[in-house]
Design a protein around this motif. Structure first.
Motif, PDB file in Angstrom:
ATOM      1  N   PRO A 119      44.698  33.182  35.726  1.00 58.43           N
ATOM      2  CA  PRO A 119      45.636  33.481  34.639  1.00 58.43           C
ATOM      3  C   PRO A 119      44.981  34.241  33.481  1.00 58.43           C
ATOM      4  O   PRO A 119      45.671  34.859  32.687  1.00 58.43           O
ATOM      5  CB  PRO A 119      46.124  32.095  34.184  1.00 58.43           C
ATOM      6  CG  PRO A 119      45.190  31.111  34.760  1.00 58.43           C
ATOM      7  CD  PRO A 119      44.507  31.743  35.926  1.00 58.43           C
ATOM      8  N   TRP A 120      43.635  34.180  33.386  1.00 52.80           N
ATOM      9  CA  TRP A 120      42.946  34.820  32.269  1.00 52.80           C
ATOM     10  C   TRP A 120      42.491  36.229  32.612  1.00 52.80           C
ATOM     11  O   TRP A 120      41.754  36.842  31.864  1.00 52.80           O
ATOM     12  CB  TRP A 120      41.755  33.988  31.826  1.00 52.80           C
ATOM     13  CG  TRP A 120      40.997  33.427  32.998  1.00 52.80           C
ATOM     14  CD1 TRP A 120      40.047  34.059  33.721  1.00 52.80           C
ATOM     15  CD2 TRP A 120      41.150  32.126  33.556  1.00 52.80           C
ATOM     16  NE1 TRP A 120      39.616  33.237  34.718  1.00 52.80           N
ATOM     17  CE2 TRP A 120      40.257  32.047  34.646  1.00 52.80           C
ATOM     18  CE3 TRP A 120      41.965  31.027  33.241  1.00 52.80           C
ATOM     19  CZ2 TRP A 120      40.158  30.897  35.422  1.00 52.80           C
ATOM     20  CZ3 TRP A 120      41.850  29.896  34.020  1.00 52.80           C
ATOM     21  CH2 TRP A 120      40.954  29.827  35.094  1.00 52.80           C
ATOM     22  N   ASP A 121      42.892  36.716  33.769  1.00 53.77           N
ATOM     23  CA  ASP A 121      42.522  38.079  34.119  1.00 53.77           C
ATOM     24  C   ASP A 121      43.810  38.874  34.327  1.00 53.77           C
ATOM     25  O   ASP A 121      44.830  38.312  34.720  1.00 53.77           O
ATOM     26  CB  ASP A 121      41.671  38.068  35.394  1.00 53.77           C
ATOM     27  CG  ASP A 121      40.627  39.186  35.371  1.00 53.77           C
ATOM     28  OD1 ASP A 121      40.836  40.154  34.618  1.00 53.77           O
ATOM     29  OD2 ASP A 121      39.629  39.081  36.097  1.00 53.77           O
ATOM     30  N   SER A 122      43.737  40.181  34.056  1.00 53.86           N
ATOM     31  CA  SER A 122      44.917  41.016  34.234  1.00 53.86           C
ATOM     32  C   SER A 122      45.248  41.129  35.728  1.00 53.86           C
ATOM     33  O   SER A 122      44.454  40.732  36.572  1.00 53.86           O
ATOM     34  CB  SER A 122      44.646  42.405  33.669  1.00 53.86           C
ATOM     35  OG  SER A 122      43.635  43.022  34.430  1.00 53.86           O
ATOM     36  N   VAL A 123      46.405  41.679  36.004  1.00 51.88           N
ATOM     37  CA  VAL A 123      46.806  41.880  37.390  1.00 51.88           C
ATOM     38  C   VAL A 123      45.762  42.730  38.126  1.00 51.88           C
ATOM     39  O   VAL A 123      45.306  42.376  39.220  1.00 51.88           O
ATOM     40  CB  VAL A 123      48.197  42.549  37.435  1.00 51.88           C
ATOM     41  CG1 VAL A 123      48.478  43.129  38.800  1.00 51.88           C
ATOM     42  CG2 VAL A 123      49.267  41.534  37.056  1.00 51.88           C
ATOM     43  N   GLY A 124      45.321  43.805  37.469  1.00 48.42           N
ATOM     44  CA  GLY A 124      44.310  44.660  38.079  1.00 48.42           C
ATOM     45  C   GLY A 124      43.005  43.907  38.316  1.00 48.42           C
ATOM     46  O   GLY A 124      42.377  44.037  39.367  1.00 48.42           O
ATOM     47  N   GLY A 125      42.604  43.103  37.322  1.00 49.46           N
ATOM     48  CA  GLY A 125      41.378  42.321  37.456  1.00 49.46           C
ATOM     49  C   GLY A 125      41.467  41.332  38.598  1.00 49.46           C
ATOM     50  O   GLY A 125      40.485  41.097  39.313  1.00 49.46           O
ATOM     51  N   ASN A 126      42.646  40.757  38.785  1.00 50.20           N
ATOM     52  CA  ASN A 126      42.837  39.815  39.877  1.00 50.20           C
ATOM     53  C   ASN A 126      42.721  40.495  41.238  1.00 50.20           C
ATOM     54  O   ASN A 126      42.159  39.924  42.171  1.00 50.20           O
ATOM     55  CB  ASN A 126      44.205  39.146  39.762  1.00 50.20           C
ATOM     56  CG  ASN A 126      44.144  37.854  38.983  1.00 50.20           C
ATOM     57  OD1 ASN A 126      43.630  36.864  39.466  1.00 50.20           O
ATOM     58  ND2 ASN A 126      44.627  37.875  37.758  1.00 50.20           N
ATOM     59  N   VAL A 127      43.255  41.700  41.321  1.00 52.04           N
ATOM     60  CA  VAL A 127      43.150  42.419  42.593  1.00 52.04           C
ATOM     61  C   VAL A 127      41.681  42.762  42.857  1.00 52.04           C
ATOM     62  O   VAL A 127      41.194  42.660  43.982  1.00 52.04           O
ATOM     63  CB  VAL A 127      44.027  43.683  42.574  1.00 52.04           C
ATOM     64  CG1 VAL A 127      43.820  44.500  43.837  1.00 52.04           C
ATOM     65  CG2 VAL A 127      45.493  43.296  42.446  1.00 52.04           C
ATOM     66  N   ALA A 128      40.952  43.104  41.784  1.00 54.79           N
ATOM     67  CA  ALA A 128      39.538  43.474  41.935  1.00 54.79           C
ATOM     68  C   ALA A 128      38.698  42.312  42.455  1.00 54.79           C
ATOM     69  O   ALA A 128      37.638  42.527  43.043  1.00 54.79           O
ATOM     70  CB  ALA A 128      38.990  43.968  40.608  1.00 54.79           C
ATOM     71  N   GLY A 130      39.220  40.708  44.973  1.00 53.48           N
ATOM     72  CA  GLY A 130      39.137  40.916  46.415  1.00 53.48           C
ATOM     73  C   GLY A 130      38.029  41.855  46.836  1.00 53.48           C
ATOM     74  O   GLY A 130      37.667  41.902  48.007  1.00 53.48           O
ATOM     75  N   LEU A 131      37.478  42.613  45.857  1.00 53.68           N
ATOM     76  CA  LEU A 131      36.432  43.572  46.200  1.00 53.68           C
ATOM     77  C   LEU A 131      35.037  42.987  46.063  1.00 53.68           C
ATOM     78  O   LEU A 131      34.069  43.587  46.520  1.00 53.68           O
ATOM     79  CB  LEU A 131      36.528  44.798  45.288  1.00 53.68           C
ATOM     80  CG  LEU A 131      37.657  45.773  45.583  1.00 53.68           C
ATOM     81  CD1 LEU A 131      37.721  46.830  44.500  1.00 53.68           C
ATOM     82  CD2 LEU A 131      37.461  46.419  46.932  1.00 53.68           C
ATOM     83  N   GLY A 132      34.942  41.828  45.426  1.00 50.75           N
ATOM     84  CA  GLY A 132      33.606  41.300  45.142  1.00 50.75           C
ATOM     85  C   GLY A 132      32.932  42.173  44.093  1.00 50.75           C
ATOM     86  O   GLY A 132      33.596  42.879  43.339  1.00 50.75           O
ATOM     87  N   GLU A 133      31.603  42.125  44.042  1.00 49.74           N
ATOM     88  CA  GLU A 133      30.874  42.948  43.069  1.00 49.74           C
ATOM     89  C   GLU A 133      30.668  44.339  43.651  1.00 49.74           C
ATOM     90  O   GLU A 133      30.625  44.515  44.862  1.00 49.74           O
ATOM     91  CB  GLU A 133      29.520  42.310  42.754  1.00 49.74           C
ATOM     92  CG  GLU A 133      29.594  40.859  42.354  1.00 49.74           C
ATOM     93  CD  GLU A 133      30.285  40.654  41.022  1.00 49.74           C
ATOM     94  OE1 GLU A 133      29.846  41.277  40.046  1.00 49.74           O
ATOM     95  OE2 GLU A 133      31.248  39.881  40.955  1.00 49.74           O
ATOM     96  N   GLY A 134      30.548  45.322  42.783  1.00 52.18           N
ATOM     97  CA  GLY A 134      30.299  46.667  43.325  1.00 52.18           C
ATOM     98  C   GLY A 134      30.627  47.768  42.343  1.00 52.18           C
ATOM     99  O   GLY A 134      31.009  47.504  41.203  1.00 52.18           O
ATOM    100  N   GLY A 135      30.512  48.986  42.798  1.00 51.40           N
ATOM    101  CA  GLY A 135      30.651  50.169  41.964  1.00 51.40           C
ATOM    102  C   GLY A 135      31.965  50.226  41.208  1.00 51.40           C
ATOM    103  O   GLY A 135      33.020  49.924  41.740  1.00 51.40           O
ATOM    104  N   ARG A 136      31.868  50.615  39.938  1.00 48.65           N
ATOM    105  CA  ARG A 136      33.004  50.518  39.046  1.00 48.65           C
ATOM    106  C   ARG A 136      34.077  51.583  39.310  1.00 48.65           C
ATOM    107  O   ARG A 136      35.260  51.271  39.379  1.00 48.65           O
ATOM    108  CB  ARG A 136      32.494  50.651  37.605  1.00 48.65           C
ATOM    109  CG  ARG A 136      33.381  50.050  36.571  1.00 48.65           C
ATOM    110  CD  ARG A 136      32.582  49.798  35.305  1.00 48.65           C
ATOM    111  NE  ARG A 136      32.107  48.422  35.238  1.00 48.65           N
ATOM    112  CZ  ARG A 136      32.729  47.472  34.563  1.00 48.65           C
ATOM    113  NH1 ARG A 136      33.816  47.737  33.922  1.00 48.65           N
ATOM    114  NH2 ARG A 136      32.252  46.253  34.520  1.00 48.65           N
TER     115      ARG A 136
END
Lengths: 273, 278
Positions: A119-128, A130-136
């Motif tokens: 709930p504390w992350d934006s919709v985009g942040g939540n989808v991210a 799924g990518l784990g850590e990595g290039g911005r």
């Protein structure tokens, strides 16, 4: 010829008119399977003395859309949790196979019954997530693409609390899809949604599967939903497979046709046998 | 036909006026009670109903404020108190926060320390004053120790509670999506515990001022407590009341700061979201 213009009638799998937003885009159908194959041999799971799964043998070809139905407590969610590695088997083995038949590690993703968004992350942040850590730079592009797939691009900066239940589940689907999984497990993903939202979500799930051809494992208690979406339906009862049927009707399926209804009847009979 | 057309108009008319009056009055409402009390108090003092030895008139407190402020003594005292408050908060708060996190996430750490901490918690920290004086004397160390101890427990308890109450479904989701260690903490556990940590912070701010008042009246060469104590010796009731007013204002200021910080960091929380205009 890989493009099938699906929405001329703008109907969903059940022959009902669906929200134009999903129907408006053509399905870029993908015919060759991309997912992993799964082989279960004698899989058993017990919690203490309670045995939940008793010797499951199952071969899932790559790219198949498999639905598992059964009464609550039949072990269908447990089977799914074993497959995504949330629990360990107490007997037998699970193998994931690549095209050549060699064992491989799957890129597996799961969609839960609840969206489970941060709930504390934006919709985009939540989808991210799924990518784990990595290039911005690449992340932003992939998140946008995944959100576009579920038609929520304009909500990328919104808080999840501002979305409707169906929209949240679409974000959860985008989070699962963003890493291009070859195995997607869905644990009653539409169970908490209202009937109308379920219909649009079903066509969305079918659409992304047709476009990406990952191996899909769809756990549900709704036999009609299983028949509308899956290539193959298995019925679990008391930890065993009691029925295994193939559904080779053309997609998108119209609901309520005689043979699908007959199939539903057979499945229900197996569940309550 | 006319009936249908007229209905919405009639229903809509009185609303905006009413809303506007409500919001205008609503802003002033919290001030009504204090203003009335002060006005009555001032009148009673002016009429000689309240002896100035026992309770100074509000205007006398204002004069005392002016007197202290213009001599620069007030700034020195407030600064000394604020410094003690902040250092106590930093020391006690960070130890409480760290232990709360550790005990929330590690069963071993919890089993090792929680029982002891819960036992210590039941001792009122001001009851330790005699012991603290023996240990540290009456200098700054004693004040820091008492304030830090008072601040420690609310932050410890609420951090622990916050960490333990992070939705396990979200933690499971995080693990399935490959998070572990620091990433899981940063993305799931800490933000999930934050609302509770803020409750602890605001609680501890109250205890911080309370402890400080008592600690400063022990012995000090500066600070608001020192100002009040000195005034008591010379029977300067206006300065004593001034000290109380300043404590109240500082307490309110700290709470407002914490609240602002809270609403800035918790924008995602439904409580802090501005309503959407349909």
């Amino acid at each position: 010829m890989s493009e099938i213009i699906n929405p001329v009638r703008k109907t969903n799998a059940w022959g009902k008119e669906i929200e134009p937003e999903f129907a408006a885009r053509p399905v870029r159908e993908r015919h060759e399977a991309r997912g992993v194959g799964i082989r279960l041999t004698g899989v058993a799971k017990a919690f203490g003395d309670v045995s939940v799964l008793r010797g499951i043998d199952l071969d899932v070809p790559a790219g198949q859309f498999l639905a598992i139905v059964g009464k609550s407590g039949c072990g269908k969610s447990t089977l799914l949790r074993l497959l995504v590695g949330l629990d360990e088997v107490t007997g037998g083995s699970i193998a994931f196979l690549d095209e050549s038949g060699a064992e491989t590690r799957p890129n597996a993703r799961i969609v839960f019954q609840e969206p489970r968004l941060l709930p504390w992350d934006s919709v985009g942040g939540n989808v991210a997530v799924g990518l784990g850590e990595g290039g911005r730079a690449e992340r932003v592009a992939r998140v946008t693409a995944a959100l576009n797939e579920v038609q929520l691009t304009e909500k990328a900066k919104e808080w999840p609390a501002r979305l409707s239940g169906g929209q949240r589940q679409r974000v959860a689907l985008a989070r699962a899809l963003v890493s291009r999984p070859d195995f997607l497990a869905l644990d009653e993903p539409l169970g908490a949604l209202d009937a109308l939202t379920r219909i649009t979500m079903q066509s969305l799930v079918e659409r992304v599967w047709r476009e990406q051809r990952f191996t899909a494992l769809f756990v549900t208690h709704d036999v009609a939903e299983a028949v509308a979406l899956a290539d193959r339906v298995i019925v679990l009862d008391e930890g065993r497979i009691v029925l295994d049927v193939t559904v080779d009707h053309e997609r998108p399926r119209e609901r309520g046709t005689a043979d699908l209804a007959e199939l539903e009847g057979r499945l229900l009979k197996a569940i309550f046998a | 036909m006319t009936l249908v057309a007229d209905l919405p108009k009639q229903a809509a008319l009185p609303r905006p006026n009413f809303e506007r009056w409500r919001s205008r009055l609503g802003g002033l409402l919290p001030l009504l009670l204090p203003v009335t009390v002060i006005a009555t108090w001032q009148t009673a003092s002016s009429l000689g109903l309240i002896g100035s030895r026992l309770m100074p008139a509000p205007l006398d407190v204002v004069y005392a404020f002016w007197d202290k402020a213009s001599s620069g003594q007030l700034a020195i005292d407030v600064l000394a108190s604020a410094q003690r408050a902040i250092s106590g908060l930093l020391v006690g708060g960070s130890i409480g926060f760290a232990l709360g996190l550790a005990n929330g996430m590690s069963k071993f750490s919890y089993a090792l320390t929680d029982t002891t901490l819960q036992m210590l918690r039941t001792i009122p920290n001001l009851a330790l004053i005699p012991l603290v004086i023996l240990w540290f004397g009456i200098g700054e160390e004693a004040k820091l120790f008492l304030t830090a101890l008072g601040v420690f427990f609310p932050i410890y308890l609420n951090t622990l509670h916050g960490v333990r109450n992070v939705d396990p479904q979200l933690i499971e989701m995080g693990r399935v999506y490959g998070m572990s260690g620091w990433t899981l903490f940063r993305k799931v556990i800490f933000p999930g515990a934050l609302p509770s940590i803020f409750v602890g912070l605001r609680f501890s701010l109250g205890i911080m001022w309370l402890t400080l008042i008592v600690a400063e009246s022990m012995a000090a060469s500066a600070g608001i407590g020192h100002m009040a104590n000195q005034a008591r010796e010379f029977m300067l009731t206006d300065v004593v009341v001034l000290a109380l007013v300043i404590y109240a204002l500082l307490g309110k200021l700290a709470d407002v700061l914490a609240k602002t910080l809270e609403s800035l960091t918790l924008q995602w929380h439904p409580t802090f979201q501005k309503p959407v205009k349909a």
